[in-house]
Scaffold this motif. Structure first.
Motif, PDB file in Angstrom:
ATOM      1  N   THR A  22       0.833  -1.201   0.000  1.00 24.47           N
ATOM      2  CA  THR A  22       0.000   0.000   0.000  1.00 24.47           C
ATOM      3  C   THR A  22       0.862   1.243   0.000  1.00 24.47           C
ATOM      4  O   THR A  22       0.620   2.186  -0.767  1.00 24.47           O
ATOM      5  CB  THR A  22      -0.941  -0.001   1.225  1.00 24.47           C
ATOM      6  N   GLN A  23       1.895   1.255   0.817  1.00 29.43           N
ATOM      7  CA  GLN A  23       2.791   2.413   0.888  1.00 29.43           C
ATOM      8  C   GLN A  23       3.501   2.633  -0.439  1.00 29.43           C
ATOM      9  O   GLN A  23       3.666   3.765  -0.882  1.00 29.43           O
ATOM     10  CB  GLN A  23       3.812   2.236   2.014  1.00 29.43           C
ATOM     11  N   ASN A  24       3.894   1.557  -1.117  1.00 29.81           N
ATOM     12  CA  ASN A  24       4.540   1.686  -2.433  1.00 29.81           C
ATOM     13  C   ASN A  24       3.617   2.347  -3.448  1.00 29.81           C
ATOM     14  O   ASN A  24       4.045   3.199  -4.223  1.00 29.81           O
ATOM     15  CB  ASN A  24       4.988   0.322  -2.953  1.00 29.81           C
ATOM     16  N   LEU A  25       2.346   1.963  -3.445  1.00 25.94           N
ATOM     17  CA  LEU A  25       1.386   2.572  -4.375  1.00 25.94           C
ATOM     18  C   LEU A  25       1.165   4.045  -4.054  1.00 25.94           C
ATOM     19  O   LEU A  25       1.048   4.873  -4.962  1.00 25.94           O
ATOM     20  CB  LEU A  25       0.063   1.815  -4.357  1.00 25.94           C
ATOM     21  N   LEU A  26       1.123   4.384  -2.785  1.00 26.45           N
ATOM     22  CA  LEU A  26       0.966   5.795  -2.402  1.00 26.45           C
ATOM     23  C   LEU A  26       2.181   6.606  -2.844  1.00 26.45           C
ATOM     24  O   LEU A  26       2.047   7.751  -3.293  1.00 26.45           O
ATOM     25  CB  LEU A  26       0.757   5.922  -0.892  1.00 26.45           C
ATOM     26  N   ASN A  27       3.368   6.021  -2.731  1.00 28.70           N
ATOM     27  CA  ASN A  27       4.578   6.708  -3.177  1.00 28.70           C
ATOM     28  C   ASN A  27       4.552   6.954  -4.677  1.00 28.70           C
ATOM     29  O   ASN A  27       4.964   8.020  -5.147  1.00 28.70           O
ATOM     30  CB  ASN A  27       5.825   5.908  -2.792  1.00 28.70           C
ATOM     31  N   VAL A  28       4.057   5.973  -5.442  1.00 26.06           N
ATOM     32  CA  VAL A  28       3.935   6.145  -6.894  1.00 26.06           C
ATOM     33  C   VAL A  28       2.988   7.303  -7.202  1.00 26.06           C
ATOM     34  O   VAL A  28       3.266   8.127  -8.073  1.00 26.06           O
ATOM     35  CB  VAL A  28       3.433   4.837  -7.558  1.00 26.06           C
ATOM     36  N   LEU A  29       1.893   7.379  -6.484  1.00 25.99           N
ATOM     37  CA  LEU A  29       0.905   8.439  -6.712  1.00 25.99           C
ATOM     38  C   LEU A  29       1.528   9.815  -6.513  1.00 25.99           C
ATOM     39  O   LEU A  29       1.267  10.743  -7.270  1.00 25.99           O
ATOM     40  CB  LEU A  29      -0.300   8.260  -5.783  1.00 25.99           C
ATOM     41  N   LEU A  30       2.388   9.956  -5.520  1.00 19.62           N
ATOM     42  CA  LEU A  30       2.997  11.250  -5.245  1.00 19.62           C
ATOM     43  C   LEU A  30       4.221  11.525  -6.113  1.00 19.62           C
ATOM     44  O   LEU A  30       4.511  12.680  -6.422  1.00 19.62           O
ATOM     45  CB  LEU A  30       3.389  11.350  -3.769  1.00 19.62           C
ATOM     46  N   VAL A  72      -4.678   1.630  -9.449  1.00 19.92           N
ATOM     47  CA  VAL A  72      -5.744   2.343  -8.738  1.00 19.92           C
ATOM     48  C   VAL A  72      -6.720   1.333  -8.146  1.00 19.92           C
ATOM     49  O   VAL A  72      -7.109   1.428  -6.979  1.00 19.92           O
ATOM     50  CB  VAL A  72      -6.479   3.343  -9.673  1.00 19.92           C
ATOM     51  N   ILE A  73      -7.078   0.335  -8.946  1.00 17.67           N
ATOM     52  CA  ILE A  73      -7.990  -0.716  -8.472  1.00 17.67           C
ATOM     53  C   ILE A  73      -7.346  -1.477  -7.311  1.00 17.67           C
ATOM     54  O   ILE A  73      -7.998  -1.759  -6.300  1.00 17.67           O
ATOM     55  CB  ILE A  73      -8.362  -1.661  -9.633  1.00 17.67           C
ATOM     56  N   GLU A  74      -6.059  -1.785  -7.442  1.00 16.44           N
ATOM     57  CA  GLU A  74      -5.341  -2.489  -6.370  1.00 16.44           C
ATOM     58  C   GLU A  74      -5.317  -1.661  -5.090  1.00 16.44           C
ATOM     59  O   GLU A  74      -5.536  -2.182  -3.994  1.00 16.44           O
ATOM     60  CB  GLU A  74      -3.912  -2.796  -6.820  1.00 16.44           C
ATOM     61  N   LEU A  91      -6.828  -0.621   0.519  1.00 16.30           N
ATOM     62  CA  LEU A  91      -7.383   0.253   1.564  1.00 16.30           C
ATOM     63  C   LEU A  91      -8.609  -0.384   2.210  1.00 16.30           C
ATOM     64  O   LEU A  91      -8.820  -0.253   3.415  1.00 16.30           O
ATOM     65  CB  LEU A  91      -7.696   1.635   0.997  1.00 16.30           C
ATOM     66  N   GLY A  92      -9.411  -1.088   1.416  1.00 16.47           N
ATOM     67  CA  GLY A  92     -10.542  -1.816   1.982  1.00 16.47           C
ATOM     68  C   GLY A  92     -10.071  -2.894   2.936  1.00 16.47           C
ATOM     69  O   GLY A  92     -10.634  -3.073   4.024  1.00 16.47           O
ATOM     70  N   ALA A  93      -9.009  -3.621   2.556  1.00 15.50           N
ATOM     71  CA  ALA A  93      -8.443  -4.646   3.436  1.00 15.50           C
ATOM     72  C   ALA A  93      -7.865  -4.029   4.693  1.00 15.50           C
ATOM     73  O   ALA A  93      -7.955  -4.614   5.780  1.00 15.50           O
ATOM     74  CB  ALA A  93      -7.369  -5.426   2.685  1.00 15.50           C
ATOM     75  N   CYS A  94      -7.306  -2.844   4.566  1.00  9.69           N
ATOM     76  CA  CYS A  94      -6.751  -2.141   5.723  1.00  9.69           C
ATOM     77  C   CYS A  94      -7.839  -1.861   6.750  1.00  9.69           C
ATOM     78  O   CYS A  94      -7.685  -2.137   7.940  1.00  9.69           O
ATOM     79  CB  CYS A  94      -6.099  -0.839   5.257  1.00  9.69           C
ATOM     80  N   VAL A  95      -8.953  -1.319   6.289  1.00  4.62           N
ATOM     81  CA  VAL A  95     -10.061  -1.010   7.197  1.00  4.62           C
ATOM     82  C   VAL A  95     -10.635  -2.294   7.781  1.00  4.62           C
ATOM     83  O   VAL A  95     -10.954  -2.370   8.969  1.00  4.62           O
ATOM     84  CB  VAL A  95     -11.147  -0.186   6.473  1.00  4.62           C
TER      85      VAL A  95
END
Length: 105
Positions: free
Chosen positions: A44-52, A63-65, A70-74
Motif C-alpha cells: 500500500t505504501q509503495n502505491l501511495l509513493n507512486v501516486l505522489l 488504482v484498483i489495487e 485500503l478496503g483490506a486495511c479497514v
C-alpha cells in the motif's frame, strides 16, 4: 506494467490536491491499522509513493489495487475507529471518481 494483451497501461491522472488528500488519508489509515494490516502495509505504501512521485498518475490496475488494499486495511481491524471510516471514504471517493473519469464537483 503491460497487460496480457501487450498493450500500454491506461493511466489515471490525479490533481495535486487529490493526490495529497489520498496520500494523507491513506497514511493515517495505515498508521491506525498498525500491525493488524501486516504484510500488505508495504504494498500500500509503495502505491501511495507512486501516486505522489509520478506526476500524480497511476496505472488503472494500480488504482484498483489501491482501492482493494485500503478496503483490506479497514477490514483488518474488527473495531474500526469512526475516523477511519471517514478517511477510507475520502480515499475511495477520490480514487473511484478518477477511475470512472468523472469530473470534479
Amino acid at each position: 506494467m503491460l497487460n496480457t494483451e501487450n498493450s500500454l497501461p491506461v493511466w489515471i491522472f490525479f490533481s495535486n490536491v487529490d493526490a495529497i488528500t489520498v496520500n494523507n488519508s491513506a497514511s493515517q489509515l495505515l498508521a491506525w491499522s498498525g500491525q493488524s494490516f501486516g504484510r500488505l502495509f508495504g504494498s500500500t505504501q509503495n502505491l501511495l509513493n507512486v501516486l505522489l512521485d509520478s506526476n500524480h498518475r497511476m496505472a488503472k490496475e494500480h488504482v484498483i489495487e489501491l482501492i482493494g488494499l485500503l478496503g483490506a486495511c479497514v477490514a483488518s481491524n474488527p473495531y474500526p475507529h469512526p475516523a477511519a471510516r471517514e478517511l477510507f471514504t475520502d480515499c475511495i471517493m477520490i480514487l473511484s471518481r478518477n477511475l470512472a473519469g468523472l469530473p470534479e464537483e
